[in-house]
Design an enzyme around this catalytic site. Sequence first.
Site, PDB file in Angstrom:
ATOM      1  N   ARG A   8       0.836  -1.205   0.000  1.00 15.36           N
ATOM      2  CA  ARG A   8       0.000   0.000   0.000  1.00 15.36           C
ATOM      3  C   ARG A   8       0.871   1.256   0.000  1.00 15.36           C
ATOM      4  O   ARG A   8       1.885   1.319   0.713  1.00 15.36           O
ATOM      5  CB  ARG A   8      -0.932   0.007   1.220  1.00 15.36           C
ATOM      6  CG  ARG A   8      -1.887  -1.161   1.212  1.00 15.36           C
ATOM      7  CD  ARG A   8      -3.165  -0.949   1.995  1.00 15.36           C
ATOM      8  NE  ARG A   8      -3.926  -2.208   2.022  1.00 15.36           N
ATOM      9  CZ  ARG A   8      -4.667  -2.666   1.012  1.00 15.36           C
ATOM     10  NH1 ARG A   8      -4.788  -1.964  -0.111  1.00 15.36           N
ATOM     11  NH2 ARG A   8      -5.294  -3.828   1.108  1.00 15.36           N
ATOM     12  N   ASP A   9       0.446   2.248  -0.810  1.00 17.37           N
ATOM     13  CA  ASP A   9       1.149   3.527  -0.846  1.00 17.37           C
ATOM     14  C   ASP A   9       0.996   4.210   0.510  1.00 17.37           C
ATOM     15  O   ASP A   9      -0.075   4.211   1.117  1.00 17.37           O
ATOM     16  CB  ASP A   9       0.579   4.407  -1.962  1.00 17.37           C
ATOM     17  CG  ASP A   9       1.478   5.581  -2.286  1.00 17.37           C
ATOM     18  OD1 ASP A   9       2.066   5.594  -3.381  1.00 17.37           O
ATOM     19  OD2 ASP A   9       1.585   6.498  -1.443  1.00 17.37           O
ATOM     20  N   ASN A  66       4.825   6.585 -13.536  1.00 22.64           N
ATOM     21  CA  ASN A  66       5.488   7.866 -13.736  1.00 22.64           C
ATOM     22  C   ASN A  66       6.911   7.611 -14.233  1.00 22.64           C
ATOM     23  O   ASN A  66       7.590   6.692 -13.755  1.00 22.64           O
ATOM     24  CB  ASN A  66       5.510   8.671 -12.435  1.00 22.64           C
ATOM     25  CG  ASN A  66       4.140   9.220 -12.075  1.00 22.64           C
ATOM     26  OD1 ASN A  66       3.397   9.640 -12.953  1.00 22.64           O
ATOM     27  ND2 ASN A  66       3.801   9.201 -10.799  1.00 22.64           N
ATOM     28  N   GLU A 121       9.158  10.289  -8.101  1.00 13.75           N
ATOM     29  CA  GLU A 121       9.940  10.585  -6.896  1.00 13.75           C
ATOM     30  C   GLU A 121      10.843   9.435  -6.487  1.00 13.75           C
ATOM     31  O   GLU A 121      11.894   9.649  -5.885  1.00 13.75           O
ATOM     32  CB  GLU A 121       9.002  10.921  -5.724  1.00 13.75           C
ATOM     33  CG  GLU A 121       8.275  12.243  -5.899  1.00 13.75           C
ATOM     34  CD  GLU A 121       7.282  12.505  -4.776  1.00 13.75           C
ATOM     35  OE1 GLU A 121       7.014  11.583  -3.973  1.00 13.75           O
ATOM     36  OE2 GLU A 121       6.766  13.640  -4.716  1.00 13.75           O
ATOM     37  N   VAL A 122      10.403   8.212  -6.757  1.00 14.82           N
ATOM     38  CA  VAL A 122      11.180   7.033  -6.362  1.00 14.82           C
ATOM     39  C   VAL A 122      11.651   6.339  -7.642  1.00 14.82           C
ATOM     40  O   VAL A 122      10.830   5.917  -8.462  1.00 14.82           O
ATOM     41  CB  VAL A 122      10.342   6.069  -5.493  1.00 14.82           C
ATOM     42  CG1 VAL A 122      11.168   4.832  -5.134  1.00 14.82           C
ATOM     43  CG2 VAL A 122       9.845   6.773  -4.229  1.00 14.82           C
ATOM     44  N   HIS A 150       7.706   1.451 -10.438  1.00 20.67           N
ATOM     45  CA  HIS A 150       6.524   1.020  -9.689  1.00 20.67           C
ATOM     46  C   HIS A 150       5.277   1.418 -10.453  1.00 20.67           C
ATOM     47  O   HIS A 150       5.192   2.522 -10.990  1.00 20.67           O
ATOM     48  CB  HIS A 150       6.499   1.630  -8.277  1.00 20.67           C
ATOM     49  CG  HIS A 150       6.712   3.111  -8.252  1.00 20.67           C
ATOM     50  ND1 HIS A 150       7.960   3.677  -8.381  1.00 20.67           N
ATOM     51  CD2 HIS A 150       5.845   4.133  -8.132  1.00 20.67           C
ATOM     52  CE1 HIS A 150       7.861   4.985  -8.330  1.00 20.67           C
ATOM     53  NE2 HIS A 150       6.575   5.308  -8.200  1.00 20.67           N
ATOM     54  N   HIS A 185       1.396   2.363 -10.023  1.00 18.47           N
ATOM     55  CA  HIS A 185       0.353   2.744  -9.071  1.00 18.47           C
ATOM     56  C   HIS A 185      -0.941   2.080  -9.536  1.00 18.47           C
ATOM     57  O   HIS A 185      -1.380   2.313 -10.667  1.00 18.47           O
ATOM     58  CB  HIS A 185       0.127   4.258  -9.081  1.00 18.47           C
ATOM     59  CG  HIS A 185       1.304   5.097  -8.669  1.00 18.47           C
ATOM     60  ND1 HIS A 185       1.393   5.689  -7.423  1.00 18.47           N
ATOM     61  CD2 HIS A 185       2.422   5.462  -9.339  1.00 18.47           C
ATOM     62  CE1 HIS A 185       2.516   6.395  -7.353  1.00 18.47           C
ATOM     63  NE2 HIS A 185       3.169   6.277  -8.502  1.00 18.47           N
TER      64      HIS A 185
HETATM   65  P1  5GP Z   1       6.192   8.372  -7.795  1.00 13.78           P
HETATM   66  O1  5GP Z   1       5.885   9.839  -7.613  1.00 13.78           O
HETATM   67  O2  5GP Z   1       7.666   8.094  -7.776  1.00 13.78           O
HETATM   68  O3  5GP Z   1       5.486   7.772  -8.994  1.00 13.78           O
HETATM   69  O4  5GP Z   1       5.515   7.643  -6.569  1.00 13.78           O
HETATM   70  C1  5GP Z   1       6.185   7.346  -5.385  1.00 13.78           C
HETATM   71  C2  5GP Z   1       5.133   6.897  -4.401  1.00 13.78           C
HETATM   72  O5  5GP Z   1       5.777   6.257  -3.324  1.00 13.78           O
HETATM   73  C3  5GP Z   1       4.293   8.041  -3.818  1.00 13.78           C
HETATM   74  O6  5GP Z   1       2.909   7.829  -4.128  1.00 13.78           O
HETATM   75  C4  5GP Z   1       4.585   7.963  -2.314  1.00 13.78           C
HETATM   76  O7  5GP Z   1       3.437   8.229  -1.523  1.00 13.78           O
HETATM   77  C5  5GP Z   1       5.066   6.543  -2.149  1.00 13.78           C
HETATM   78  N1  5GP Z   1       6.022   6.345  -1.049  1.00 13.78           N
HETATM   79  C6  5GP Z   1       7.095   7.130  -0.759  1.00 13.78           C
HETATM   80  N2  5GP Z   1       7.761   6.631   0.291  1.00 13.78           N
HETATM   81  C7  5GP Z   1       7.094   5.498   0.666  1.00 13.78           C
HETATM   82  C8  5GP Z   1       7.326   4.531   1.708  1.00 13.78           C
HETATM   83  O8  5GP Z   1       8.265   4.591   2.500  1.00 13.78           O
HETATM   84  N3  5GP Z   1       6.428   3.507   1.804  1.00 13.78           N
HETATM   85  C9  5GP Z   1       5.361   3.399   0.942  1.00 13.78           C
HETATM   86  N4  5GP Z   1       4.543   2.355   1.113  1.00 13.78           N
HETATM   87  N5  5GP Z   1       5.129   4.283  -0.058  1.00 13.78           N
HETATM   88  C10 5GP Z   1       5.992   5.322  -0.184  1.00 13.78           C
END
Ligand code: 5GP
Length: 116
Positions: free
Chosen positions: A30-31, A88, A96-97, A101, A103
Amino acid sequence: MTNDCLFCRIVAGEIPATVVHETDETLAFRDIGPKAPVHVLVIPKAHHADVAELAAADPALAGTLLAACAAVAAGEGLKEDGYRVIFNVGAHSGQEVFHVHAHVLGGRPLGPMVSA
Ligand code: 5GP
Ligand code: ZN
Protein backbone atom coordinates in the site's frame (compact mmCIF):
# COMPACT_ATOMS: atom_id res chain seq x y z
CA MET A 1 19.68 -4.66 -4.20
CA THR A 2 20.65 -1.02 -4.38
CA ASN A 3 21.47 0.19 -0.88
CA ASP A 4 20.22 3.74 -1.29
CA CYS A 5 16.97 2.74 -3.02
CA LEU A 6 13.87 2.96 -0.83
CA PHE A 7 11.96 0.23 -2.66
CA CYS A 8 14.94 -2.15 -2.73
CA ARG A 9 15.04 -1.69 1.03
CA ILE A 10 11.34 -2.58 1.26
CA VAL A 11 12.03 -5.72 -0.83
CA ALA A 12 14.87 -6.58 1.56
CA GLY A 13 12.56 -6.15 4.58
CA GLU A 14 14.64 -3.27 5.96
CA ILE A 15 11.71 -0.84 5.77
CA PRO A 16 8.22 -1.99 6.72
CA ALA A 17 5.39 -1.98 4.21
CA THR A 18 1.84 -3.32 4.11
CA VAL A 19 2.25 -6.09 1.53
CA VAL A 20 -0.89 -7.15 -0.32
CA HIS A 21 0.58 -9.45 -3.00
CA GLU A 22 3.92 -11.14 -3.59
CA THR A 23 5.43 -13.46 -6.20
CA ASP A 24 9.00 -14.63 -6.74
CA GLU A 25 9.61 -11.60 -8.97
CA THR A 26 7.18 -8.92 -7.74
CA LEU A 27 5.98 -7.21 -4.59
CA ALA A 28 2.85 -5.09 -4.06
CA PHE A 29 2.27 -2.87 -1.02
CA ARG A 30 0.00 0.00 0.00
CA ASP A 31 1.15 3.53 -0.85
CA ILE A 32 2.07 5.49 2.28
CA GLY A 33 0.09 8.50 1.00
CA PRO A 34 -2.96 7.00 -0.69
CA LYS A 35 -4.67 9.10 -3.39
CA ALA A 36 -7.73 6.82 -3.61
CA PRO A 37 -9.46 4.23 -1.38
CA VAL A 38 -7.21 1.62 -2.99
CA HIS A 39 -3.67 2.77 -3.84
CA VAL A 40 -1.17 -0.04 -4.20
CA LEU A 41 2.38 0.15 -5.58
CA VAL A 42 3.47 -2.88 -7.62
CA ILE A 43 7.20 -3.35 -8.21
CA PRO A 44 9.63 -5.89 -9.60
CA LYS A 45 11.98 -7.08 -6.87
CA ALA A 46 14.88 -6.43 -9.24
CA HIS A 47 16.00 -2.82 -9.41
CA HIS A 48 15.19 -0.90 -12.60
CA ALA A 49 14.84 2.89 -12.48
CA ASP A 50 11.65 3.27 -14.50
CA VAL A 51 9.33 1.37 -16.82
CA ALA A 52 11.31 2.31 -19.94
CA GLU A 53 14.50 0.91 -18.45
CA LEU A 54 12.67 -2.22 -17.30
CA ALA A 55 11.08 -2.80 -20.70
CA ALA A 56 14.46 -2.46 -22.43
CA ALA A 57 16.36 -4.63 -19.96
CA ASP A 58 13.80 -7.37 -19.27
CA PRO A 59 10.58 -7.28 -21.31
CA ALA A 60 9.38 -10.56 -19.81
CA LEU A 61 9.61 -9.05 -16.33
CA ALA A 62 7.67 -6.01 -17.57
CA GLY A 63 4.88 -8.38 -18.60
CA THR A 64 5.08 -10.18 -15.27
CA LEU A 65 4.72 -6.81 -13.54
CA LEU A 66 1.54 -6.04 -15.50
CA ALA A 67 0.14 -9.45 -14.59
CA ALA A 68 0.86 -8.68 -10.94
CA CYS A 69 -1.04 -5.39 -11.32
CA ALA A 70 -4.06 -7.30 -12.63
CA ALA A 71 -3.82 -9.78 -9.75
CA VAL A 72 -3.65 -6.94 -7.23
CA ALA A 73 -6.67 -5.23 -8.78
CA ALA A 74 -8.65 -8.48 -8.64
CA GLY A 75 -7.56 -9.09 -5.05
CA GLU A 76 -8.61 -5.58 -4.05
CA GLY A 77 -12.07 -6.08 -5.60
CA LEU A 78 -11.55 -3.56 -8.40
CA LYS A 79 -12.33 -5.73 -11.43
CA GLU A 80 -16.02 -4.91 -11.74
CA ASP A 81 -15.86 -1.12 -11.41
CA GLY A 82 -12.44 -0.64 -12.96
CA TYR A 83 -9.26 1.04 -11.90
CA ARG A 84 -6.22 2.94 -13.17
CA VAL A 85 -2.60 1.82 -13.57
CA ILE A 86 -0.01 4.61 -13.72
CA PHE A 87 3.74 4.56 -14.31
CA ASN A 88 5.49 7.87 -13.74
CA VAL A 89 8.70 8.32 -15.73
CA GLY A 90 11.10 11.18 -15.20
CA ALA A 91 10.82 14.82 -14.21
CA HIS A 92 7.63 15.94 -15.96
CA SER A 93 5.70 13.02 -14.47
CA GLY A 94 6.80 13.93 -10.94
CA GLN A 95 8.48 10.55 -10.41
CA GLU A 96 9.94 10.59 -6.90
CA VAL A 97 11.18 7.03 -6.36
CA PHE A 98 13.54 5.73 -9.05
CA HIS A 99 12.68 2.04 -8.69
CA VAL A 100 9.97 1.27 -11.24
CA HIS A 101 6.52 1.02 -9.69
CA ALA A 102 2.98 0.83 -11.01
CA HIS A 103 0.35 2.74 -9.07
CA VAL A 104 -2.88 0.71 -8.98
CA LEU A 105 -5.68 3.09 -8.02
CA GLY A 106 -9.39 2.51 -7.53
CA GLY A 107 -12.32 2.24 -5.18
CA ARG A 108 -14.12 5.35 -6.46
CA PRO A 109 -14.52 7.20 -9.78
CA LEU A 110 -11.04 8.58 -10.40
CA GLY A 111 -11.92 11.66 -12.44
CA PRO A 112 -9.89 13.09 -15.31
CA MET A 113 -6.71 11.25 -16.18
CA VAL A 114 -4.60 14.42 -15.94
CA SER A 115 -5.47 17.67 -14.20
CA ALA A 116 -5.25 20.78 -16.37
P1 5GP B 1 6.19 8.37 -7.79
O1 5GP B 1 5.89 9.84 -7.61
O2 5GP B 1 7.67 8.09 -7.78
O3 5GP B 1 5.49 7.77 -8.99
O4 5GP B 1 5.51 7.64 -6.57
C1 5GP B 1 6.18 7.35 -5.38
C2 5GP B 1 5.13 6.90 -4.40
O5 5GP B 1 5.78 6.26 -3.32
C3 5GP B 1 4.29 8.04 -3.82
O6 5GP B 1 2.91 7.83 -4.13
C4 5GP B 1 4.58 7.96 -2.31
O7 5GP B 1 3.44 8.23 -1.52
C5 5GP B 1 5.07 6.54 -2.15
N1 5GP B 1 6.02 6.34 -1.05
C6 5GP B 1 7.09 7.13 -0.76
N2 5GP B 1 7.76 6.63 0.29
C7 5GP B 1 7.09 5.50 0.67
C8 5GP B 1 7.33 4.53 1.71
O8 5GP B 1 8.27 4.59 2.50
N3 5GP B 1 6.43 3.51 1.80
C9 5GP B 1 5.36 3.40 0.94
N4 5GP B 1 4.54 2.36 1.11
N5 5GP B 1 5.13 4.28 -0.06
C10 5GP B 1 5.99 5.32 -0.18
ZN1 ZN C 1 15.54 -0.32 -6.12
